[in-house]
Design a protein around this motif. Structure first.
Motif, short mmCIF file in Angstrom:
data_model
loop_
_atom_site.label_atom_id
_atom_site.label_comp_id
_atom_site.label_asym_id
_atom_site.label_seq_id
_atom_site.Cartn_x
_atom_site.Cartn_y
_atom_site.Cartn_z
N MET A 45 -7.62 3.78 11.37
CA MET A 45 -6.65 4.48 10.15
C MET A 45 -7.14 3.96 8.66
O MET A 45 -7.66 4.57 7.83
N GLU A 46 -7.08 2.43 8.73
CA GLU A 46 -7.71 1.89 7.43
C GLU A 46 -9.70 2.09 7.31
O GLU A 46 -10.10 2.58 6.01
N GLU A 47 -10.44 2.88 7.92
CA GLU A 47 -11.89 2.82 7.69
C GLU A 47 -11.79 4.28 7.06
O GLU A 47 -12.06 4.22 6.96
N THR A 48 -10.98 5.02 8.61
CA THR A 48 -10.75 6.28 8.12
C THR A 48 -11.00 6.64 6.51
O THR A 48 -10.29 7.60 5.72
N GLU A 55 0.89 7.19 6.51
CA GLU A 55 0.49 6.58 7.65
C GLU A 55 0.44 4.67 7.27
O GLU A 55 0.50 4.41 7.78
N GLU A 56 -0.05 4.50 5.75
CA GLU A 56 0.94 2.83 5.98
C GLU A 56 1.92 2.62 6.45
O GLU A 56 1.94 1.93 6.64
N CYS A 78 1.14 -1.36 0.05
CA CYS A 78 0.42 -0.18 0.52
C CYS A 78 0.57 1.29 -0.19
O CYS A 78 0.31 2.24 -0.93
N VAL A 79 2.29 0.91 0.55
CA VAL A 79 3.09 2.46 0.96
C VAL A 79 3.70 2.06 -0.84
O VAL A 79 3.37 4.07 -1.04
N MET A 80 4.07 2.25 -1.44
CA MET A 80 4.61 1.46 -3.03
C MET A 80 3.04 2.23 -3.83
O MET A 80 3.56 2.97 -5.22
N ARG A 81 2.08 1.86 -3.27
CA ARG A 81 0.93 1.59 -4.21
C ARG A 81 1.07 3.34 -4.39
O ARG A 81 0.10 4.21 -5.56
N TYR A 82 0.26 3.98 -3.04
CA TYR A 82 0.20 5.28 -3.19
C TYR A 82 0.82 6.13 -3.10
O TYR A 82 0.80 7.32 -3.81
N ARG A 83 2.44 6.18 -2.87
CA ARG A 83 3.14 6.76 -3.46
C ARG A 83 3.34 7.02 -5.54
O ARG A 83 3.67 7.87 -5.70
N HIS A 84 3.35 5.57 -5.64
CA HIS A 84 3.53 5.51 -7.35
C HIS A 84 2.08 6.50 -7.00
O HIS A 84 2.23 7.25 -8.37
N HIS A 85 1.19 6.29 -7.09
CA HIS A 85 -0.25 7.36 -7.13
C HIS A 85 0.03 8.19 -7.22
O HIS A 85 -0.09 9.29 -7.73
N ASP A 101 5.76 -0.40 10.39
CA ASP A 101 6.76 0.49 11.87
C ASP A 101 5.92 0.06 12.93
O ASP A 101 7.01 -1.47 13.47
N LEU A 102 5.29 0.12 13.32
CA LEU A 102 4.56 -0.96 14.20
C LEU A 102 4.21 -2.13 14.21
O LEU A 102 4.90 -3.06 15.10
N LEU A 103 3.87 -3.01 13.12
CA LEU A 103 3.86 -3.82 12.96
C LEU A 103 5.34 -4.63 13.03
O LEU A 103 5.18 -5.75 13.30
N ALA A 104 6.26 -4.25 12.25
CA ALA A 104 7.72 -4.52 12.15
C ALA A 104 8.39 -4.66 13.57
O ALA A 104 8.59 -5.58 14.05
#
Length: 192
Positions: A177-180, A95-96, A66-73, A101-104
């Motif tokens: 946050m994902e719902e937002t 935000e993604e 999602c980070v990469m897709r959003y950045r590409h867009h 980072d939290l998950l890692a």
């Protein structure tokens, strides 16, 4: 405090200990010393740590896609309304990344290693990396990915449940946050 009140308080404390509500201090200390190399994963951890790490690594891969897709867009967005939408894509990307980072960090706390080799992201990710030729299609693809994330995080919250309230709480925050994000993207589609 009177002597009678103190006796009653001690008696209630012993009853709680006897009922299993609280561990006796000696047992608690003994368990804490056992398997100390396991770090935060104590004997009462209710999930197989390897399975917990695998679930979180899939979420991590999803976030990175999602980070990469959003950045590409963000970078390829064009059109009369592109500037504020591109800025929204960048904000979502950041935000993604914070979610990743939290998950890692949690994966490491559970004794695992975050799988950050980009070659495996697509295979482990719930969401897809989809490019799109128009701004409307970019918004749509990102909304689809957010809806996938919402469903995925709801399942993960149920999976971790009471067995790992720390991870569950972290996932609930990410879910919110994902719902937002999904709500914001749905609004953008209506405005277009």
């Amino acid at each position: 405090m009177t002597a009678t009140a103190a006796k009653k308080g001690k008696s209630r404390a012993r009853q709680r200990e006897a009922s299993g509500f609280l561990s006796d201090v000696a047992s608690l200390r003994k368990r804490a010393r056992k398997d100390i190399d396991d770090g935060a994963v104590v004997s009462g951890y209710g999930i197989d740590p390897a399975q917990a790490v695998a679930v979180l690594n899939a979420a991590l891969a999803t976030e990175m896609v999602c980070v990469m897709r959003y950045r590409h867009h963000h970078f390829v967005a064009r059109g009369i309304n592109a500037e504020p939408i591109a800025a929204e894509f960048l904000a979502h990307s950041n935000e993604e990344l914070a979610h990743a980072d939290l998950l890692a960090k949690r994966i490491v706390q559970l004794g695992g290693s975050p799988e950050l080799d980009p070659a495996g992201f697509s295979a482990r990710s719930h969401a897809e990396y989809v490019t799109a030729p128009t701004l409307r299609e970019m918004i749509r693809e990102n909304l689809i990915a957010e809806r996938i994330a919402v469903e995925g995080y709801r399942e993960m919250v149920r999976f971790f449940g009471d067995a790992d309230p720390t991870t569950r709480s972290m996932l609930e925050g990410i879910l919110a946050m994902e719902e937002t994000h999904a709500d914001e993207l749905a609004d953008l589609l209506e405005e277009d």
